[in-house]
Design an enzyme around this catalytic site. Structure first.
Site, mmCIF file in Angstrom:
data_model
loop_
_atom_site.group_PDB
_atom_site.id
_atom_site.type_symbol
_atom_site.label_atom_id
_atom_site.label_comp_id
_atom_site.label_asym_id
_atom_site.label_seq_id
_atom_site.Cartn_x
_atom_site.Cartn_y
_atom_site.Cartn_z
ATOM 1 N N GLU A 90 2.114 13.865 -8.759
ATOM 2 C CA GLU A 90 2.366 15.292 -8.152
ATOM 3 C C GLU A 90 3.690 15.778 -8.600
ATOM 4 O O GLU A 90 4.989 15.525 -8.325
ATOM 5 C CB GLU A 90 2.428 15.099 -6.498
ATOM 6 C CG GLU A 90 1.368 14.425 -6.062
ATOM 7 C CD GLU A 90 0.079 15.674 -5.864
ATOM 8 O OE1 GLU A 90 0.409 16.912 -5.968
ATOM 9 O OE2 GLU A 90 -1.004 15.281 -6.189
ATOM 10 N N GLU A 135 -5.072 17.196 -0.225
ATOM 11 C CA GLU A 135 -5.580 17.816 -1.231
ATOM 12 C C GLU A 135 -6.560 16.704 -2.125
ATOM 13 O O GLU A 135 -7.345 16.914 -2.843
ATOM 14 C CB GLU A 135 -4.438 18.264 -2.248
ATOM 15 C CG GLU A 135 -3.569 19.399 -1.880
ATOM 16 C CD GLU A 135 -2.605 19.760 -2.614
ATOM 17 O OE1 GLU A 135 -2.269 19.142 -3.772
ATOM 18 O OE2 GLU A 135 -2.314 20.928 -2.506
ATOM 19 N N SER A 165 -0.411 23.551 2.065
ATOM 20 C CA SER A 165 0.686 24.240 1.429
ATOM 21 C C SER A 165 1.623 25.202 2.450
ATOM 22 O O SER A 165 2.686 25.054 2.267
ATOM 23 C CB SER A 165 0.017 25.198 0.450
ATOM 24 O OG SER A 165 -0.440 24.354 -0.801
ATOM 25 N N LYS A 199 -6.701 23.191 1.603
ATOM 26 C CA LYS A 199 -5.579 23.037 0.769
ATOM 27 C C LYS A 199 -4.383 24.222 0.962
ATOM 28 O O LYS A 199 -3.323 23.776 0.904
ATOM 29 C CB LYS A 199 -5.962 23.289 -0.799
ATOM 30 C CG LYS A 199 -6.593 22.000 -1.051
ATOM 31 C CD LYS A 199 -6.890 21.976 -2.965
ATOM 32 C CE LYS A 199 -7.541 21.057 -3.336
ATOM 33 N NZ LYS A 199 -7.753 20.845 -4.770
ATOM 34 N N ASP A 200 -4.970 25.513 1.137
ATOM 35 C CA ASP A 200 -3.784 26.387 1.681
ATOM 36 C C ASP A 200 -2.941 26.141 2.952
ATOM 37 O O ASP A 200 -1.737 26.527 2.857
ATOM 38 C CB ASP A 200 -4.550 27.723 1.467
ATOM 39 C CG ASP A 200 -5.068 28.214 0.194
ATOM 40 O OD1 ASP A 200 -4.688 27.594 -0.818
ATOM 41 O OD2 ASP A 200 -5.946 29.208 0.276
ATOM 42 N N TYR A 246 0.774 -0.953 0.146
ATOM 43 C CA TYR A 246 -0.045 0.050 -0.100
ATOM 44 C C TYR A 246 1.126 1.248 -0.066
ATOM 45 O O TYR A 246 0.485 2.160 -0.776
ATOM 46 C CB TYR A 246 -0.911 0.266 1.219
ATOM 47 C CG TYR A 246 -1.899 -1.207 1.274
ATOM 48 C CD1 TYR A 246 -2.314 -1.705 0.300
ATOM 49 C CD2 TYR A 246 -2.264 -1.591 2.762
ATOM 50 C CE1 TYR A 246 -3.269 -2.860 0.298
ATOM 51 C CE2 TYR A 246 -3.285 -2.526 2.617
ATOM 52 C CZ TYR A 246 -3.600 -3.385 1.592
ATOM 53 O OH TYR A 246 -4.935 -4.221 1.648
ATOM 54 N N GLU A 264 5.212 17.123 2.256
ATOM 55 C CA GLU A 264 4.506 17.370 0.875
ATOM 56 C C GLU A 264 3.645 16.010 0.699
ATOM 57 O O GLU A 264 2.454 16.171 0.161
ATOM 58 C CB GLU A 264 5.637 17.297 -0.061
ATOM 59 C CG GLU A 264 5.112 17.298 -1.493
ATOM 60 C CD GLU A 264 4.500 18.643 -1.607
ATOM 61 O OE1 GLU A 264 3.282 18.694 -2.264
ATOM 62 O OE2 GLU A 264 5.092 19.867 -1.523
#
Length: 118
Positions: free
Chosen positions: A27, A75, A97, A93-94, A15, A68
């Site tokens: 990505e 995301e 980041s 999402k922000d 997995y 990351e």
């Protein structure tokens, strides 16, 4: 509802590798950071500093990749929940980041400190 399979080292490794291959295919940020990581690891090996300083640089570099990966997972979950614009989805999402940005900043600060004070 429990859809969690019973723990199995080989299946769990499968997995994990499946997730890694997916991220490598989809990505761009992760691929770029992984490319930088190769040069960073070479630099860590070459630089003439203590083992502790090398370990700090290595750990903060790997931490960038880990954060990351977590950001990519966030995301993906947000995209699963909604394809339409939603302020909370954008915020999630922000924030992911921002975590990556903080981690990269920490890594850069560690490099600066090691170079200036080693």
């Amino acid at each position: 509802m429990n859809n969690k399979p019973k723990y199995n080292l080989f299946k769990n490794t499968k997995y994990a590798l499946s997730g890694l291959f997916h991220v490598l295919k989809t990505e761009n940020s992760f691929k770029l950071e992984l490319l930088f990581a190769i040069f960073i690891i070479i630099s860590i090996i070459v630089i003439d500093v203590s083992f502790t300083n090398k370990l700090i640089l290595l750990v903060t570099g790997v931490l960038v990749l880990i954060v990351e990966l977590l950001n990519s997972a966030i995301e993906n979950v947000v995209d699963l929940v909604t394809k339409e614009y939603a302020p909370l989805a954008k915020t999630a999402k922000d924030i992911g980041s921002t975590a990556v940005m903080f981690c990269i900043s920490l890594h850069i600060i560690c490099w600066i400190m090691v170079i200036l004070y080693a």
